[in-house]
Design an enzyme around this catalytic site. Structure first.
Site, PDB file in Angstrom:
ATOM      1  N   HIS A   1      12.731  13.815 -35.213  1.00 17.29           N
ATOM      2  CA  HIS A   1      12.418  13.645 -33.786  1.00 17.29           C
ATOM      3  C   HIS A   1      11.207  14.511 -33.406  1.00 17.29           C
ATOM      4  CE1 HIS A   1      13.714  13.175 -29.438  1.00 17.29           C
ATOM      5  NE2 HIS A   1      12.960  14.259 -29.358  1.00 17.29           N
ATOM      6  N   GLU A   2      11.280  15.804 -33.729  1.00 15.62           N
ATOM      7  CA  GLU A   2      10.201  16.704 -33.311  1.00 15.62           C
ATOM      8  C   GLU A   2       8.886  16.363 -34.010  1.00 15.62           C
ATOM      9  OE1 GLU A   2      10.816  18.405 -30.795  1.00 15.62           O
ATOM     10  OE2 GLU A   2      12.991  18.173 -30.906  1.00 15.62           O
TER      11      GLU A   2
ATOM     12  N   HIS B   1       7.094  13.581 -32.378  1.00 14.56           N
ATOM     13  CA  HIS B   1       6.367  14.053 -31.194  1.00 14.56           C
ATOM     14  C   HIS B   1       4.980  14.590 -31.535  1.00 14.56           C
ATOM     15  CE1 HIS B   1       9.199  13.716 -27.955  1.00 14.56           C
ATOM     16  NE2 HIS B   1      10.062  14.590 -28.414  1.00 14.56           N
TER      17      HIS B   1
ATOM     18  N   ALA C   1      15.558  21.721 -29.854  1.00 19.40           N
ATOM     19  CA  ALA C   1      14.272  21.999 -30.490  1.00 19.40           C
ATOM     20  C   ALA C   1      13.152  21.565 -29.561  1.00 19.40           C
ATOM     21  CB  ALA C   1      14.177  21.253 -31.815  1.00 19.40           C
ATOM     22  N   MET C   2      11.952  22.089 -29.804  1.00 22.36           N
ATOM     23  CA  MET C   2      10.796  21.788 -28.950  1.00 22.36           C
ATOM     24  C   MET C   2       9.567  21.555 -29.803  1.00 22.36           C
ATOM     25  SD  MET C   2       9.460  21.385 -25.974  1.00 22.36           S
ATOM     26  CE  MET C   2       7.715  20.958 -25.847  1.00 22.36           C
TER      27      MET C   2
HETATM   28 ZN   LIG Z   1      11.959  15.157 -27.806  1.00 25.07          ZN
END
Ligand SMILES: [Zn+2]
Length: 874
Positions: free
Chosen positions: A323-324, A327, A289-290
């Site tokens: 997690h994403e 960010h 993923a981003m």
């Molecule tokens: Zn990351």
């Protein structure tokens, strides 16, 4: 970015000592990078028209620039683009020089630009990529079985320049206004909400609102036959996008996003700053993923949850979202100044995700599960060829070098957890809040983070942290106890670098935040180990001792023989976390040849029928390493009988069927024990798996998605041609990619060499749809365990095709992980020669790491066979 498995990891290139540039706080002028800082982009207006059939795009771009020093030239990044009609403040420029090798375009102006605001504008043509770099096209089989395509983007680290010319370094924050013209039947998603959409015939032109100031690597655009489900959370619109027909499978992710957003708004004390946060399930594309700001892209396997999904799938979805979404603050709102500090993004997001996943899913025992990642990181970091968390990145073309998952993600996560425990959760959070508030919409360095934590905690954090982030490796803490006549214990502590093989002549030292617990229940005492032979009082000599209480530290401990004996005797009474730390450390001491195998087996035997999941997974994994070493050796059968006898009491307690009150952690334990017993040849387990598989063939609902994997895996191992054909038919009939990945992976467990050949052919066949292309390499890896020569041959014969889906990650996979997959039967010189011939020269250090891992495994194999045989013949 989140990288979902070992075979999807980003590359790691040139690694040298940390440069002094890292030491200071962020200043835009001093941020490293190739582009001059005299011209700064302020705002981009970009309009693109992709041409799918020609895999090309035409674009029009206008960039408002802040010229800080008068200059006659302007330099920016571009790749595979040609410029037309280049104008500066509306007037044609003198010359445009594009160098694709350097990924730079230099524009010479007719006359020097004065200090102040100016506009650079041009048209350009470029490429649509076929792998996830820049703007890429992805083919996929839709839920109705039709082949379709969509467009999506993947910019990190340096691929925004493939979609539009730009200042493609993280310190150049600017606003982006993106316009795209695509088929009118398609939905479009960008970082910001749609500002305007105009339909003209079969096409529609969509303009998104201006983004906040952000780095180019966070720009996102996806377009295709997509649908969304949505909800609001305070002022934030949350959307989950998927290809039409699959959007309903985003319901779990939407609920997760609600929870996580609320928690993070609170934790950071800084409300999520964009009007919307979309999550886009891309079929295929990146492997993971981003965190594009406001528009996170996921491989759909890491976002969607259906009736085919197992608990592991659901855990992945939650933790990757966590997690994403972390960010969105640490990475997007505050960005590392340069790629040296990518750990600020990745370690932090990994730590935060684990903390949030544990908080919201207490019965997953998530921190205990994360111990497996920590062990993986320690195993990588215990090589003399390891590298620091902070590493010098010469230019942005090597930025991908900084994404080493075991070090940048897992070690970084573990040391943040260790610091949080040392500073206290409240002081730590206050520091993070200060850091986010101070650097919002800007960039920061590691030293900015240490300063913020120093302000909130009063500790000189950098002095403690430097050893953990600026040098490779970690310490082994040796503990010698002495007793006074009344039985009070004094411990003497010393440290040296822990290596699986060899000695570090530099003998680096660490300031080690220890947590020491004497007895089994008392609260631990924090102790900062700063010098050799430091002493401390530690309870009574007849009590067990944990020098890594809570398994919070990124170090190993070795107790003197008397203390280890007391710990072994009291093993059943220790807290789960302390037991796990002891098992991990004792196994690592055995693997490195420091302590004999029986010291570890005594702990394993002392587990009895205790049901701690992580402890048993650790034991099952160690037993499996020994079993693998024993394959083909005379002692194999005797060893298998012994290993089964250790696991049997747990299995007998748990049985095959879940009980209603059981936690997911206990169910995970059951599956692991059954799987291990099946591999160790337990006749009862194999029979029962076959019975269950027979029932499954007539009714797939007879085995839950959670249990399908282990049953099929056991059946496949002992399959004859008929059973293999049945398994293959099940795989071919998979209803979705989740099932498909599970069923095809099981096929690769086959032991029969003739059937293995068939399995290899299947892995390369057109049965696998394009969105699952990355699965082929994983399948061949699955075969490598028992059929190394076959797997190796198939890999080297098809490497280009197998690696293509991994795009920029491919060199790391080849350099670092291929040697570790083929150490057992392929001569290491053959592996090394092939690997060195198939990665760029700057990947030399990665190959060294991979080969060190391979050589270690080979040496360990001989030692384990010798010691296990001796133990069983005692
Ligand atoms: Zn990351």
């Amino acid at each position: 970015m989140h990288i979902s498995n070992r075979w999807a990891f980003a590359l790691a290139a040139t690694l040298v000592a940390v440069s002094s540039a890292l030491a200071g706080p962020f200043s835009p002028e001093q941020a490293p990078g190739r582009l001059p800082k005299n011209v700064i982009p302020v705002s981009y207006t970009i309009a693109i028209v992709p041409n799918l059939s020609a895999l090309s795009l035409s674009g029009r771009e206008s960039i408002v620039l802040n010229v800080r020093e008068a200059t006659g030239t302007i330099q920016l990044n571009s790749l595979n683009e040609s410029f037309h009609d280049v104008r500066f403040d509306g007037k044609p420029v003198k010359r445009v020089l594009t160098n694709d090798k350097a990924q730079l375009t230099t524009i010479a102006l007719e006359s020097a630009a004065a200090v102040g605001s100016h506009t650079l504008s041009f048209s350009y043509s470029g490429k649509i990529e076929e792998q996830p770099q820049g703007l890429f096209v992805q083919s996929y089989l839709d839920p109705g079985g039709a082949m379709r395509t969509l467009l999506s983007t993947q910019m990190e680290e340096t691929d925004a320049r493939r979609m539009f010319p730009c200042w493609d370094e993280p310190a150049f924050r600017a606003t982006f206004r993106l316009t795209a013209t695509v088929p009118a039947s398609w939905a479009t998603v960008g970082n910001m909400p749609v500002a305007k959409r105009v339909v003209h015939g079969d096409l529609a032109t969509t303009t998104f609102q201006d983004s906040p100031k952000m780095p180019s690597y966070l720009v996102e655009f996806t377009a295709g036959d997509l649908e969304q489900i949505s909800a609001t959370n305070g002022k934030t619109q949350l959307g989950i996008w998927a290809v039409r027909g699959l959007q309903k499978n985003g319901a779990t992710a939407l609920a997760n996003a609600q929870t996580i957003l609320a928690d993070y708004n609170e934790y950071f004390a800084y409300p999520y700053p964009l009007p919307k946060l979309d999550s886009i399930a891309v079929p295929g594309g990146i492997q993971g993923a981003m965190e594009n700001w406001g528009a996170i892209t996921y491989n759909d396997q890491t976002l969607l949850v259906s009736s085919s999904s197992s608990i592991v799938n659901r855990q992945n979805v939650f933790s990757i979202q966590a997690h994403e979404m972390a960010h969105q603050w640490n990475g997007d709102l505050v960005t590392m100044a340069w790629w040296d500090d990518i750990w600020l993004n990745e370690s932090f997001a990994s730590w935060m995700a684990a903390k949030e996943t544990d908080l919201r899913n207490p019965d997953w025992k998530w921190w205990e599960a994360q111990d497996a990642d920590k062990e993986d990181a320690m195993s990588a970091d215990a090589r003399i060829t390891s590298h620091p968390i902070q590493q010098h990145v010469t230019d942005e073309l090597q930025a991908a070098s900084a994404f080493d998952p075991q070090i940048t993600y897992s070690k970084g996560q573990a040391i943040l957890r260790m610091f949080e425990a040392f500073l206290g959760a409240d002081a730590f959070r206050a520091g993070i809040r200060g850091y986010i508030k101070t650097f919002a919409f800007s960039n920061a360095t590691t030293s900015d983070l240490w300063n913020a934590l120093k302000s909130s905690s009063g500790e000189d954090v950098r002095a403690i942290a430097a050893g953990w982030t600026e040098q490779a490796g970690f310490p082994l803490v040796s503990i010698a106890a002495s007793c006074d006549p009344k039985g009070a214990r004094t411990i003497t502590l010393s440290q040296k670098r822990f290596l699986l093989q060899g000695v570090d002549k530099d003998n680096p030292g660490w300031k080690i935040p220890l947590q020491i617990r004497s007895g089994s229940d008392s609260a631990p005492n924090a102790l900062l180990l700063t010098r050799q032979d430091q002493t401390a009082q530690a309870g009574r000599c007849d009590e067990p001792l944990s020098a890594n209480a809570g398994a919070l530290g990124f170090y190993r401990t070795r107790y003197d023989a008397a203390t280890l004996a007391i710990n072994t005797k009291n093993f059943g009474r220790l807290k789960d976390s302390d037991r796990i730390a002891l098992l991990d450390d004792q196994w690592a001491l055995v693997e490195s040849g420091v302590d004999p195998l029986p010291t570890y087996l005594a702990l394993a035997a002392a587990m009895g029928s205790d049901l701690d999941t992580r402890a048993w997974i650790q034991i099952a994994s160690a037993l499996a390493i020994i079993e693998y070493a024993e394959r083909g050796a005379a002692g194999h059968e005797a060893y298998a009988v012994f290993a089964r006898s250790l696991l049997k009491p747990v299995f007998e307690q748990l049985g095959w069927n879940a009980k209603p009150e059981e936690t997911p952690a206990v169910q995970t334990l059951r599956r692991n024990v059954i799987r291990a017993l099946g591999t160790l040849g337990d006749p009862g387990v194999i029979d029962e798996a076959r019975k269950r598989f027979a029932a499954f063939l007539s009714d797939h609902k007879s085995i839950s998605p959670d249990n399908q994997g282990i049953v099929l895996y056991i059946v496949a191992q002992y399959a004859d041609a008929a059973a293999f054909a049945s398994l293959h038919a099940v795989a071919r009939a998979a209803q979705d990619e989740t099932q498909m990945r599970r069923y095809y992976s099981a096929l690769m467990a086959v032991r029969d060499p003739i059937l293995a050949q068939q399995a290899a052919q299947i892995a390369l066949s057109a049965e696998i749809p394009p969105q699952a292309d990355s699965l082929r390499l994983e399948l061949l890896q699955g075969l490598a365990g028992r059929h190394q020569r076959l797997s190796w041959q198939m890999f080297i014969d098809n490497s280009e095709r197998l690696l293509k889906p991994f795009a920029t990650n491919a060199p790391l996979i080849v350099a670092q992980y291929v040697p570790e997959a083929y150490w057992n039967e392929i001569p290491l010189a053959e592996v090394e020669a092939w690997v060195r011939g198939h990665v760029p020269a700057e990947f030399g250090p990665n190959v060294d790491r991979g080969m060190e891992g391979a050589r270690f495994r080979l040496a360990e194999k001989g030692m384990l066979v010798r010691d296990a045989d001796a133990y069983l013949q005692r």
